[in-house]
Design a protein around this motif. Structure first.
Motif, PDB file in Angstrom:
ATOM      1  N   ARG A   1       9.983   2.463   1.284  1.00  8.97           N
ATOM      2  CA  ARG A   1       9.626   1.772   2.510  1.00  8.97           C
ATOM      3  C   ARG A   1       8.729   0.597   2.156  1.00  8.97           C
ATOM      4  O   ARG A   1       7.950   0.651   1.200  1.00  8.97           O
ATOM      5  N   ALA A   2       8.854  -0.462   2.919  1.00 13.38           N
ATOM      6  CA  ALA A   2       8.081  -1.680   2.695  1.00 13.38           C
ATOM      7  C   ALA A   2       7.211  -1.942   3.911  1.00 13.38           C
ATOM      8  O   ALA A   2       7.649  -1.751   5.051  1.00 13.38           O
ATOM      9  N   THR A   3       5.981  -2.395   3.653  1.00 18.32           N
ATOM     10  CA  THR A   3       5.029  -2.653   4.729  1.00 18.32           C
ATOM     11  C   THR A   3       4.528  -4.080   4.630  1.00 18.32           C
ATOM     12  O   THR A   3       4.142  -4.547   3.553  1.00 18.32           O
ATOM     13  N   ASN A   4       4.540  -4.760   5.754  1.00 13.48           N
ATOM     14  CA  ASN A   4       4.025  -6.130   5.812  1.00 13.48           C
ATOM     15  C   ASN A   4       2.525  -6.062   6.057  1.00 13.48           C
ATOM     16  O   ASN A   4       2.080  -5.720   7.154  1.00 13.48           O
ATOM     17  N   VAL A   5       1.734  -6.386   5.039  1.00 16.56           N
ATOM     18  CA  VAL A   5       0.274  -6.289   5.138  1.00 16.56           C
ATOM     19  C   VAL A   5      -0.373  -7.655   5.319  1.00 16.56           C
ATOM     20  O   VAL A   5      -1.606  -7.766   5.306  1.00 16.56           O
ATOM     21  N   GLY A   6       0.437  -8.682   5.494  1.00 14.81           N
ATOM     22  CA  GLY A   6      -0.099 -10.031   5.654  1.00 14.81           C
ATOM     23  C   GLY A   6      -0.040 -10.504   7.095  1.00 14.81           C
ATOM     24  O   GLY A   6       0.386  -9.771   7.995  1.00 14.81           O
ATOM     25  N   PRO A   7      -0.416 -11.761   7.331  1.00 12.24           N
ATOM     26  CA  PRO A   7      -0.465 -12.304   8.695  1.00 12.24           C
ATOM     27  C   PRO A   7       0.830 -12.977   9.150  1.00 12.24           C
ATOM     28  O   PRO A   7       0.925 -13.416  10.297  1.00 12.24           O
TER      29      PRO A   7
ATOM     30  N   ALA B   1       7.359 -16.701   3.721  1.00  9.99           N
ATOM     31  CA  ALA B   1       6.514 -15.988   2.771  1.00  9.99           C
ATOM     32  C   ALA B   1       5.690 -14.926   3.489  1.00  9.99           C
ATOM     33  O   ALA B   1       5.225 -15.135   4.612  1.00  9.99           O
ATOM     34  N   ALA B   2       5.515 -13.773   2.837  1.00  4.68           N
ATOM     35  CA  ALA B   2       4.739 -12.680   3.420  1.00  4.68           C
ATOM     36  C   ALA B   2       4.209 -11.796   2.305  1.00  4.68           C
ATOM     37  O   ALA B   2       4.713 -11.815   1.178  1.00  4.68           O
ATOM     38  N   ASP B   3       3.200 -11.004   2.617  1.00  4.79           N
ATOM     39  CA  ASP B   3       2.591 -10.080   1.652  1.00  4.79           C
ATOM     40  C   ASP B   3       3.097  -8.676   1.941  1.00  4.79           C
ATOM     41  O   ASP B   3       2.798  -8.097   2.991  1.00  4.79           O
ATOM     42  N   MET B   4       3.848  -8.114   0.981  1.00  8.20           N
ATOM     43  CA  MET B   4       4.501  -6.825   1.184  1.00  8.20           C
ATOM     44  C   MET B   4       4.062  -5.799   0.150  1.00  8.20           C
ATOM     45  O   MET B   4       3.898  -6.122  -1.024  1.00  8.20           O
ATOM     46  N   THR B   5       3.855  -4.551   0.610  1.00  7.51           N
ATOM     47  CA  THR B   5       3.669  -3.438  -0.304  1.00  7.51           C
ATOM     48  C   THR B   5       4.909  -2.556  -0.262  1.00  7.51           C
ATOM     49  O   THR B   5       5.681  -2.593   0.703  1.00  7.51           O
ATOM     50  N   ASN B   6       5.104  -1.758  -1.314  1.00 10.20           N
ATOM     51  CA  ASN B   6       6.254  -0.863  -1.395  1.00 10.20           C
ATOM     52  C   ASN B   6       5.814   0.523  -1.835  1.00 10.20           C
ATOM     53  O   ASN B   6       4.875   0.674  -2.622  1.00 10.20           O
ATOM     54  N   GLN B   7       6.522   1.531  -1.318  1.00 11.10           N
ATOM     55  CA  GLN B   7       6.252   2.918  -1.682  1.00 11.10           C
ATOM     56  C   GLN B   7       7.580   3.648  -1.818  1.00 11.10           C
ATOM     57  O   GLN B   7       8.373   3.705  -0.874  1.00 11.10           O
ATOM     58  N   ASN B   8       7.841   4.183  -3.012  1.00 14.67           N
ATOM     59  CA  ASN B   8       9.068   4.928  -3.238  1.00 14.67           C
ATOM     60  C   ASN B   8       8.979   6.306  -2.607  1.00 14.67           C
ATOM     61  O   ASN B   8       7.903   6.913  -2.541  1.00 14.67           O
ATOM     62  N   LEU B   9      10.112   6.807  -2.140  1.00 18.72           N
ATOM     63  CA  LEU B   9      10.158   8.140  -1.556  1.00 18.72           C
ATOM     64  C   LEU B   9       9.708   9.176  -2.579  1.00 18.72           C
ATOM     65  O   LEU B   9      10.141   9.154  -3.730  1.00 18.72           O
ATOM     66  N   GLY B  10       8.811  10.063  -2.171  1.00 15.87           N
ATOM     67  CA  GLY B  10       8.320  11.111  -3.045  1.00 15.87           C
ATOM     68  C   GLY B  10       7.120  10.723  -3.873  1.00 15.87           C
ATOM     69  O   GLY B  10       6.574  11.541  -4.612  1.00 15.87           O
TER      70      GLY B  10
ATOM     71  N   SER C   1       3.171   9.009  -4.013  1.00  9.10           N
ATOM     72  CA  SER C   1       1.981   8.683  -3.216  1.00  9.10           C
ATOM     73  C   SER C   1       1.448   7.295  -3.553  1.00  9.10           C
ATOM     74  O   SER C   1       0.538   6.804  -2.896  1.00  9.10           O
ATOM     75  N   GLN C   2       2.036   6.671  -4.562  1.00  6.87           N
ATOM     76  CA  GLN C   2       1.560   5.365  -5.018  1.00  6.87           C
ATOM     77  C   GLN C   2       2.142   4.250  -4.169  1.00  6.87           C
ATOM     78  O   GLN C   2       3.358   4.168  -3.942  1.00  6.87           O
TER      79      GLN C   2
END
Length: 232
Positions: free
Chosen positions: A112-118, A74-83, A85-86
């Motif tokens: 792109r996905a970013t792992n923002v958790g520990p 389990a992990a905390d992920m954010t996502n941002q679509n190309l083009g 800013s959200q």
């Protein structure tokens, strides 16, 4: 002369940066994305091992093939679509979750996905090579297997066995994948063959052919949790 050299350097830098940025903004195929490692390929598709450390991101990459994934950690992920800013709010990818996305039908996605958790984001993914099903008929599993997905591309089950527990033998109807969510020790019994012990690790996977009859028993001291998928 110094001004000329400085100006030339400035032109080179300005020319180089947009080219790099433009390449990044286009995104790369998912099999080339950071922290996405192709581990196996056959006529049906490609297995990717995805393991993103805390604080890291995947860079922009392109999803263009139908795919499913099984979460291992389990992990905390954010996502941002190309083009755009959200950036999405963090989403908790729960251990053992299976997710299917029909990109052939819905269209490709670059994000792109970013792992923002520990904790590490870790899953095993399968990319379908064909745009349409192969025509296989998945098996019907006995009691003990919990069916967790049934769609146009595959059928999937979860099997959780406590120490000493087992499930009856069945014949696999279609080729597919076994993914170990939490490992331990098991014994697999196939008629006409000696019983075979295994000690799979978390996140390990096995390709399984159609037509094999087998029973599974947890012969270890810890719970065993796995997901099995048969293609259509």
């Amino acid at each position: 002369m110094r001004r000329a050299i400085s100006a030339s350097l400035a032109v080179l830098v300005c020319a180089a940066v947009p080219a790099w940025a433009q390449s990044e903004e286009k995104g790369v195929p998912i099999v080339q994305a950071p922290f996405h490692v192709p581990a196996m390929k056959n006529e049906y598709g490609t297995v990717l091992i995805i393991n993103i450390p805390p604080g890291r991101n995947t860079g922009y990459h392109i999803h263009s093939q139908d795919s499913f994934s099984v979460n291992i950690e389990a992990a905390d992920m954010t996502n941002q679509n190309l083009g755009s800013s959200q950036v999405s709010p963090p989403n908790r990818a729960q251990t053992g979750r299976i997710l299917f996305t029909p990109y052939y039908k819905d269209g490709e996605r670059t994000h792109r996905a970013t792992n923002v958790g520990p904790t590490h984001f870790h899953n095993v993914s399968f990319l379908f090579s064909s745009r349409t099903p192969h025509g296989f008929t998945p098996s019907t599993r006995p009691a003990g297997y919990e069916q967790i997905a049934d769609n146009e591309r595959f059928r999937a089950w979860r099997l959780v066995l406590q120490p000493g527990q087992s499930v009856p033998a069945f014949k696999q109807g279609a080729p597919g994948l076994r993914v170990i969510v939490s490992g331990g020790e098991l014994t697999e019994s196939v008629p006409g063959q000696p019983d075979r012990g295994m000690k799979p690790r978390d996140g390990q996977y096995f390709w399984q052919e159609a037509g094999v009859t087998r029973a599974v028993q947890n012969t270890g001291t810890t719970p065993l949790n796995l997901v099995e998928v048969e293609l259509k």
